[in-house]
Design a protein around this motif. Structure first.
Motif, short mmCIF file in Angstrom:
data_model
loop_
_atom_site.label_atom_id
_atom_site.label_comp_id
_atom_site.label_asym_id
_atom_site.label_seq_id
_atom_site.Cartn_x
_atom_site.Cartn_y
_atom_site.Cartn_z
N UNK A 135 0.37 -1.53 -0.02
CA UNK A 135 -0.09 0.21 0.01
C UNK A 135 0.63 1.08 -0.46
N UNK A 136 1.14 1.66 -1.16
CA UNK A 136 1.83 3.51 -0.83
C UNK A 136 0.16 4.58 -0.59
N UNK A 137 -0.01 5.02 0.25
CA UNK A 137 -1.50 5.96 0.21
C UNK A 137 -0.86 6.10 1.98
N UNK A 138 -1.78 7.64 2.40
CA UNK A 138 -1.04 8.21 2.94
C UNK A 138 -2.03 8.10 4.21
N UNK A 139 -1.71 9.08 5.27
CA UNK A 139 -2.34 8.09 6.43
C UNK A 139 -4.10 7.96 6.34
N UNK A 140 -4.76 9.26 5.76
CA UNK A 140 -5.96 9.66 5.23
C UNK A 140 -6.36 8.65 3.90
N UNK A 144 -2.52 8.68 -3.13
CA UNK A 144 -2.02 7.34 -3.41
C UNK A 144 -0.50 7.41 -3.65
N UNK A 145 -0.03 6.90 -4.04
CA UNK A 145 1.69 7.33 -4.48
C UNK A 145 1.62 6.07 -4.84
N UNK A 146 3.06 6.16 -6.74
CA UNK A 146 3.03 4.84 -7.02
C UNK A 146 4.64 3.97 -6.45
N UNK A 147 4.29 2.89 -7.41
CA UNK A 147 4.73 1.79 -6.19
C UNK A 147 5.85 1.50 -7.83
N UNK A 148 7.16 1.19 -7.90
CA UNK A 148 7.25 0.92 -9.12
C UNK A 148 8.28 -0.89 -8.23
N UNK A 149 8.51 -1.75 -9.16
CA UNK A 149 9.13 -2.76 -7.98
C UNK A 149 8.98 -4.02 -10.13
N UNK A 150 10.17 -3.19 -10.22
CA UNK A 150 10.52 -3.57 -12.44
C UNK A 150 12.24 -4.64 -11.76
N UNK A 161 -1.23 -7.83 -3.77
CA UNK A 161 -2.17 -6.54 -4.05
C UNK A 161 -1.80 -5.48 -3.71
N UNK A 162 -2.21 -4.73 -4.28
CA UNK A 162 -1.65 -3.06 -4.83
C UNK A 162 -2.67 -2.02 -4.36
N UNK A 163 -2.41 -1.27 -3.30
CA UNK A 163 -2.91 0.14 -3.49
C UNK A 163 -2.03 1.49 -4.00
N UNK A 164 -2.41 1.68 -4.98
CA UNK A 164 -1.40 2.30 -5.84
C UNK A 164 -2.05 4.07 -6.71
N UNK A 165 -1.03 4.65 -7.01
CA UNK A 165 -1.25 6.11 -7.58
C UNK A 165 -0.89 4.84 -9.14
N UNK A 166 0.23 4.82 -9.86
CA UNK A 166 0.79 4.74 -10.66
C UNK A 166 0.92 3.06 -10.00
N UNK A 167 1.34 1.89 -11.25
CA UNK A 167 1.74 0.19 -10.44
C UNK A 167 2.97 0.29 -11.74
N UNK A 168 4.29 -0.28 -11.43
CA UNK A 168 4.93 -1.22 -12.75
C UNK A 168 5.39 -2.79 -12.22
N UNK A 169 4.70 -3.49 -12.83
CA UNK A 169 5.44 -4.36 -11.72
C UNK A 169 6.30 -5.30 -12.13
#
Length: 300
Positions: A135-140, A144-150, A161-169
């Motif tokens: 999860x890439x997200x603020x407390x509120x 969301x923020x990016x998840x980049x796991x390339x 399972x992802x919570x993100x703005x942009x995701x690259x996997x």
């Protein structure tokens, strides 16, 4: 060997203020109180050792935690930690909350849960036997923020399972997608089949590359708002609403279902096997009029 039965409070100054700590073969938790390490933190537990916290852990340099043994967990998920350098972790169940972006180093776990208040990136390889929840997200919960796991050597053994703005996997093998919410684009490259274990809610474009392998995302409750571009063998896609088909190269059969909307495209489709398109709603339409489409097999 060392046995820290009580809580551990660390404090160093200066960029060379490193800490190396070994907790021997003990079943007790190694528990960090509020600690500030201005250099690197390296922690190793022996067989049965487990790592947890009772205060915020601040590390300006790299963090490397290895919990040895079949049930040795790393639980750094009860505080908003401040880890600045790359974070490497090895354990049975591994959980982390970071109060800002996090860079993952080498991570090995049976199950992995990461929550970051900024982007999630990596500089090492991630290997999990079971499920991963990132999860890439603020407390509120409203940004969301990016998840980049390339890294091409990543291997997510269970669902991702992802919570993100942009995701690259990227995954070197097959991958199963868990329930995910991506407010931007989702790009996935897999060395094997792609399947689903939960609903996908993707607001931007979805691009999946699984050359020579099947892609089966056939849950009727998926919601792909942007175009879905796929490369693979046998492809099955479903959307609860309308679906837009992006550039796709399919060496086998291609099955698309739009439950309550239309099927359209914004780029060419190259399909070698049979194409099956289904819209379930009254008056829904199918419009595939790109002049570069190439349907070799039958269309139903």
């Amino acid at each position: 060997t060392n046995n820290f039965a009580g809580n551990v409070d660390l404090s160093t100054q200066g960029t060379s203020g490193h800490v190396t700590l070994v907790h021997g073969d003990h079943s007790e938790f190694l528990t960090f109180e509020t600690s500030e390490v201005r250099g690197n933190l390296t922690v190793t537990t022996g067989t049965g050792g487990r790592v947890t916290q009772s205060g915020i852990l601040t590390v300006d340099g790299t963090t490397d935690i290895t919990a040895t043994g079949g049930a040795s967990n790393v639980f750094l998920n009860t505080r908003e930690n401040v880890l600045t350098g790359a974070v490497s972790m090895s354990g049975h169940n591994v959980r982390l909350i970071n109060s800002k972006a996090v860079e993952l180093g080498t991570v090995s776990a049976r199950a992995l849960v990461i929550t970051a208040r900024g982007a999630v990136t990596q500089s090492g390889v991630i290997t999990t036997v079971g499920d991963s929840n990132i999860t890439a997200q603020n407390v509120a919960g409203d940004t969301n923020y990016d998840v980049t796991l390339e890294n091409a050597s990543n291997d997510f053994g269970g669902y991702l399972k992802l919570t993100a703005a942009n995701a690259s996997i990227r995954d070197t093998n097959a991958i199963e997608l868990g329930e995910s919410t991506v407010s931007g684009n989702y790009t996935l490259t897999a060395g094997g089949a792609v399947s689903d274990d939960g609903d996908l809610d993707i607001e931007g474009t979805t691009t999946i590359s699984a050359s020579g392998s099947n892609v089966v995302l056939d849950r009727a409750t998926h919601d792909f708002t942007g175009a879905v571009a796929v490369e693979g063998a046998t492809i099955e896609l479903a959307d609860a609403n309308s679906i837009v088909l992006g550039t796709s190269n399919v060496s086998g059969t291609y099955t698309v279902t739009a439950t309550t909307g239309n099927i359209t495209q914004n780029a060419a489709l190259t399909i070698t096997g049979t194409t099956t398109l289904t819209t379930s709603a009254n008056d829904a339409t199918i419009t595939l009029n790109n002049t570069s489409n190439a349907f070799t097999g039958a269309m139903t």
